[in-house]
Design a protein around this motif. Structure first.
Motif, PDB file in Angstrom:
ATOM      1  N   LEU A 129       7.005  35.580  30.925  1.00  0.00           N
ATOM      2  CA  LEU A 129       7.919  36.570  31.492  1.00  0.00           C
ATOM      3  C   LEU A 129       7.519  37.994  31.112  1.00  0.00           C
ATOM      4  O   LEU A 129       7.071  38.239  29.981  1.00  0.00           O
ATOM      5  CB  LEU A 129       9.348  36.304  31.011  1.00  0.00           C
ATOM      6  N   PRO A 130       7.716  38.950  32.009  1.00  0.00           N
ATOM      7  CA  PRO A 130       7.446  40.360  31.690  1.00  0.00           C
ATOM      8  C   PRO A 130       8.536  40.891  30.760  1.00  0.00           C
ATOM      9  O   PRO A 130       9.637  40.338  30.691  1.00  0.00           O
ATOM     10  CB  PRO A 130       7.509  41.033  33.062  1.00  0.00           C
ATOM     11  N   PRO A 131       8.287  41.979  30.041  1.00  0.00           N
ATOM     12  CA  PRO A 131       9.262  42.517  29.077  1.00  0.00           C
ATOM     13  C   PRO A 131      10.636  42.825  29.681  1.00  0.00           C
ATOM     14  O   PRO A 131      11.667  42.616  29.040  1.00  0.00           O
ATOM     15  CB  PRO A 131       8.587  43.785  28.558  1.00  0.00           C
ATOM     16  N   PHE A 132      10.679  43.308  30.926  1.00  0.00           N
ATOM     17  CA  PHE A 132      11.966  43.700  31.503  1.00  0.00           C
ATOM     18  C   PHE A 132      12.908  42.509  31.700  1.00  0.00           C
ATOM     19  O   PHE A 132      14.127  42.682  31.804  1.00  0.00           O
ATOM     20  CB  PHE A 132      11.776  44.439  32.836  1.00  0.00           C
ATOM     21  N   ALA A 133      12.356  41.294  31.733  1.00  0.00           N
ATOM     22  CA  ALA A 133      13.198  40.107  31.951  1.00  0.00           C
ATOM     23  C   ALA A 133      14.195  39.901  30.817  1.00  0.00           C
ATOM     24  O   ALA A 133      15.272  39.333  31.013  1.00  0.00           O
ATOM     25  CB  ALA A 133      12.331  38.866  32.120  1.00  0.00           C
ATOM     26  N   ALA A 134      13.834  40.390  29.611  1.00  0.00           N
ATOM     27  CA  ALA A 134      14.732  40.234  28.458  1.00  0.00           C
ATOM     28  C   ALA A 134      15.947  41.144  28.562  1.00  0.00           C
ATOM     29  O   ALA A 134      16.922  40.964  27.810  1.00  0.00           O
ATOM     30  CB  ALA A 134      13.967  40.540  27.165  1.00  0.00           C
ATOM     31  N   ARG A 135      15.932  42.090  29.507  1.00  0.00           N
ATOM     32  CA  ARG A 135      17.041  43.043  29.637  1.00  0.00           C
ATOM     33  C   ARG A 135      17.880  42.809  30.885  1.00  0.00           C
ATOM     34  O   ARG A 135      18.704  43.651  31.257  1.00  0.00           O
ATOM     35  CB  ARG A 135      16.488  44.472  29.656  1.00  0.00           C
ATOM     36  N   LEU A 136      17.704  41.665  31.533  1.00  0.00           N
ATOM     37  CA  LEU A 136      18.393  41.415  32.789  1.00  0.00           C
ATOM     38  C   LEU A 136      19.911  41.326  32.632  1.00  0.00           C
ATOM     39  O   LEU A 136      20.651  41.583  33.583  1.00  0.00           O
ATOM     40  CB  LEU A 136      17.860  40.135  33.448  1.00  0.00           C
ATOM     41  N   GLU A 137      20.387  40.960  31.441  1.00  0.00           N
ATOM     42  CA  GLU A 137      21.836  40.866  31.229  1.00  0.00           C
ATOM     43  C   GLU A 137      22.553  42.169  31.554  1.00  0.00           C
ATOM     44  O   GLU A 137      23.728  42.166  31.943  1.00  0.00           O
ATOM     45  CB  GLU A 137      22.155  40.484  29.779  1.00  0.00           C
ATOM     46  N   SER A 138      21.865  43.298  31.371  1.00  0.00           N
ATOM     47  CA  SER A 138      22.490  44.601  31.587  1.00  0.00           C
ATOM     48  C   SER A 138      22.285  45.127  33.001  1.00  0.00           C
ATOM     49  O   SER A 138      22.781  46.213  33.331  1.00  0.00           O
ATOM     50  CB  SER A 138      21.932  45.620  30.585  1.00  0.00           C
ATOM     51  N   ASP A 139      21.585  44.380  33.851  1.00  0.00           N
ATOM     52  CA  ASP A 139      21.335  44.835  35.212  1.00  0.00           C
ATOM     53  C   ASP A 139      22.642  44.855  36.011  1.00  0.00           C
ATOM     54  O   ASP A 139      23.416  43.890  35.965  1.00  0.00           O
ATOM     55  CB  ASP A 139      20.324  43.911  35.900  1.00  0.00           C
ATOM     56  N   PRO A 140      22.934  45.930  36.754  1.00  0.00           N
ATOM     57  CA  PRO A 140      24.192  46.030  37.503  1.00  0.00           C
ATOM     58  C   PRO A 140      24.407  44.896  38.500  1.00  0.00           C
ATOM     59  O   PRO A 140      25.521  44.392  38.659  1.00  0.00           O
ATOM     60  CB  PRO A 140      24.076  47.378  38.226  1.00  0.00           C
ATOM     61  N   GLN A 141      23.321  44.477  39.191  1.00  0.00           N
ATOM     62  CA  GLN A 141      23.460  43.389  40.166  1.00  0.00           C
ATOM     63  C   GLN A 141      23.775  42.070  39.481  1.00  0.00           C
ATOM     64  O   GLN A 141      24.558  41.256  40.001  1.00  0.00           O
ATOM     65  CB  GLN A 141      22.183  43.250  41.004  1.00  0.00           C
ATOM     66  N   VAL A 142      23.166  41.842  38.305  1.00  0.00           N
ATOM     67  CA  VAL A 142      23.434  40.612  37.546  1.00  0.00           C
ATOM     68  C   VAL A 142      24.898  40.581  37.123  1.00  0.00           C
ATOM     69  O   VAL A 142      25.579  39.554  37.226  1.00  0.00           O
ATOM     70  CB  VAL A 142      22.501  40.529  36.322  1.00  0.00           C
ATOM     71  N   LYS A 143      25.397  41.721  36.681  1.00  0.00           N
ATOM     72  CA  LYS A 143      26.800  41.800  36.274  1.00  0.00           C
ATOM     73  C   LYS A 143      27.730  41.634  37.473  1.00  0.00           C
ATOM     74  O   LYS A 143      28.767  40.963  37.394  1.00  0.00           O
ATOM     75  CB  LYS A 143      27.069  43.130  35.577  1.00  0.00           C
ATOM     76  N   LEU A 144      27.366  42.253  38.582  1.00  0.00           N
ATOM     77  CA  LEU A 144      28.188  42.184  39.784  1.00  0.00           C
ATOM     78  C   LEU A 144      28.381  40.735  40.241  1.00  0.00           C
ATOM     79  O   LEU A 144      29.472  40.336  40.644  1.00  0.00           O
ATOM     80  CB  LEU A 144      27.540  42.994  40.907  1.00  0.00           C
ATOM     81  N   CYS A 145      27.321  39.948  40.147  1.00  0.00           N
ATOM     82  CA  CYS A 145      27.382  38.549  40.598  1.00  0.00           C
ATOM     83  C   CYS A 145      27.880  37.604  39.506  1.00  0.00           C
ATOM     84  O   CYS A 145      28.032  36.407  39.759  1.00  0.00           O
ATOM     85  CB  CYS A 145      26.008  38.105  41.093  1.00  0.00           C
TER      86      CYS A 145
END
Length: 553
Positions: A129-145
């Motif tokens: 996985l690329p480094p940004f994958a570890a921060r997906l919890e804070s992504d607005p779309q992830v939170k929205l869904c």
């Protein structure tokens, strides 16, 4: 400004034209709903817009689409295809740990953001996985869904509602310009439906406001289309319910052609007249339906070496004296730190019809899979089915003889098997996925009666895979009831059904519940689908203690 223009075009697959001629356009300021009965053409229309089928101009036709190449569809069919793909790619036998969890939501989202597949270690199954994958919890779309808590769960282990929200999130992350949401509320709990409704209205209203403010005439149409801040959305629904307020245009498909195209308010008037007429006809239809059901049941009874069903319901006290059909004592199921079922105690008796409810991911499907034998943790728990503890010598086939099953898992598995509608129904007598032995004349006659009952008369040689998702679900329900099983397990049976099919299926289930021969276990998120006969409710409360409640009506 026209975003999509279709004039005198056809829709075709690699073999034939599926819709021969139609015209439709989408303009600035319009938020569209596509609706229509199962098999009416709506599914082909939506597939064509996203490129899964071809839109081809006829001799004097015209087709232009500013979203070409930037369209994503979220549908029940896509969810089923995704799970099918994950299971087909399972490499458990080659991994050191012996279990291939497949892609997780985190991997799935990272692939969307990178626009490419992510490599994984062939021995351990771990993804690079690329480094940004570890921060997906804070992504607005992830939170929205609402998928932050399931980012590291394998796609094939998700509930129906969870996989739908995961697909929606990936669609948002893909940054496509047009999203097609086909029956997006199916399988979602109340909270998830509200989130999706709010999301749709928010995006649609921002688009409309953006359109009103976009008065800069110096930009070309292509430039305007390229500078949208939010994806355009076309909503596809089987039934006219829970329609976002922002929808202002409706296109209805019936019999392979557009039967209505215009303003939402006008469609609501047309629909009100249709519903009033349907209500008047329902009593007559219900009487005819009951007569057909009795004939079909009699044919099935011959195959089960039993008398035709008695239409009286045994008294509750009498049912309570019979041995329990299922008993669960202090049942615990989970994976690692994820506790799905905790100290569950529950008993099912004959003719005690149960409604099973709870939010997405609360354990409803896991609970049913302990009964059907699709979850191996049944052997490490105290669970008796038809009086015998699992693991005491009975085979899964001994159990499935007495079960009728409609589930998302079954639907996915059947999509992997090419079979005619007749073969699918007959396989209900054999408890097989597909038909691998010659059907008897009596089985064929019974199957044809059930096909006619479901509105499929004369279509027995059609391929299951060529039907719409809703029609497939209706066929699987007929397959489940064909043998008059002792227990009928229904996991969101009305997924993808239009109003006509849905009402027919609910009427069928109500009559089966009255028959006295079959006991229902029914999972649904839609309170309007609860049957009058379901006087017992098992309600799951994840994260609470106890994690379930039993309600008697």
């Amino acid at each position: 400004m026209n975003l999509i223009s279709i004039k005198n075009c056809r829709i075709e697959d690699s073999a034939q034209a599926r819709i021969k001629n139609f015209s439709w356009s989408m303009q600035e300021g319009q938020a569209w709903l596509a609706i229509g009965p199962n098999g009416g053409g709506k599914a082909d229309f939506l597939k064509a817009l996203c490129g899964q089928l071809k839109i081809v101009p006829n001799a004097d036709g015209l087709y232009s689409n500013l979203f070409d190449g930037s369209v994503e569809i979220v549908s029940l069919e896509k969810a089923a295809a995704l799970i099918q793909e994950e299971r087909a790619n399972d490499e458990s036998e080659f991994l050191d740990g012996g279990v291939d969890h497949g892609r997780t939501a985190r991997v799935f989202f990272a692939e969307a953001l990178l626009n490419k597949k992510i490599k994984r270690d062939s021995k351990t199954g771990v993804y690079d996985l690329p480094p940004f994958a570890a921060r997906l919890e804070s992504d607005p779309q992830v939170k929205l869904c609402g998928v932050e808590k399931i980012l590291d769960r394998g796609l094939k282990y998700m509930s129906t509602g969870e996989i739908r929200r995961t697909l929606l999130c990936r669609a948002l992350l893909s940054q496509k310009k047009l999203l097609i949401l086909s029956d997006p509320f199916a399988g979602l709990d109340a909270q998830s439906r509200k989130i999706l409704l709010d999301f749709f209205d928010s995006v649609a209203k921002r688009q409309l406001a953006q359109t009103e403010n976009a008065a800069d005439k110096k930009r070309t149409q292509d430039q305007k289309a390229a500078t949208f801040d939010f994806p355009r959305i076309i909503l596809g629904m089987e039934r006219f319910n829970e329609i976002p307020d922002a929808i202002n245009k409706v296109v209805e498909w019936t019999g392979g052609a557009i039967s209505f195209c215009g303003a939402r308010a006008d469609y609501e008037k047309v629909l009100a007249d249709k519903n009033a007429a349907a209500l008047k006809e329902r009593k007559t239809k219900l009487a005819n339906f009951m007569a057909q059901l009795n004939l079909a049941n009699e044919q099935s009874a011959v195959l089960q070496n039993a008398a035709a069903p008695d239409n009286s319901v045994p008294a509750k006290s009498a049912a309570a004296t019979e041995p329990a059909l299922i008993e669960m004592r202090d049942v615990n199921v989970g994976w690692g730190d994820n506790k799905v079922l905790v100290n569950l105690n529950w008993t099912l008796r004959k003719n005690e019809h149960w409604l099973i409810r709870g939010p997405n991911g609360s354990g409803k499907t896991t609970f049913l899979e302990l009964i059907t034998g699709d979850n191996m943790q049944v052997f490490s728990n105290d669970i008796k089915i038809f009086g015998a503890r699992r693991g005491s010598g009975e085979t899964i086939w001994d159990i499935k003889k007495k079960l009728g099953i409609v589930s998302y898992r079954l639907h996915v598995e059947y999509r992997m098997v090419g079979a005619s509608l007749l073969a699918v129904i007959v396989s209900g007598f054999k408890d097989s996925i597909g038909l691998y032995e010659q059907a008897t004349d009596v089985e064929v006659a019974a199957a044809k009666k059930w096909l006619a009952l479901g509105g499929f008369a004369g279509r027995e040689n059609e391929s299951f895979n060529n039907l719409s998702y809703g029609e497939q679900r209706a066929i699987l329900i007929l397959r489940a009831v064909v043998k008059a099983p002792q227990i009928l397990i229904l996991d969101e049976p009305c997924h993808g059904l239009d109003e006509s099919f849905r009402q027919k299926i609910l009427d069928l289930l109500a009559l089966i519940a009255q028959s006295g021969t079959t006991t229902l276990l029914h999972v649904t998120h839609d309170p309007t689908e609860a049957l009058a006969a379901e006087k017992h409710i098992l309600e799951f409360h994840p994260g609470e203690s106890p994690m379930y409640a039993i309600i008697e009506l």
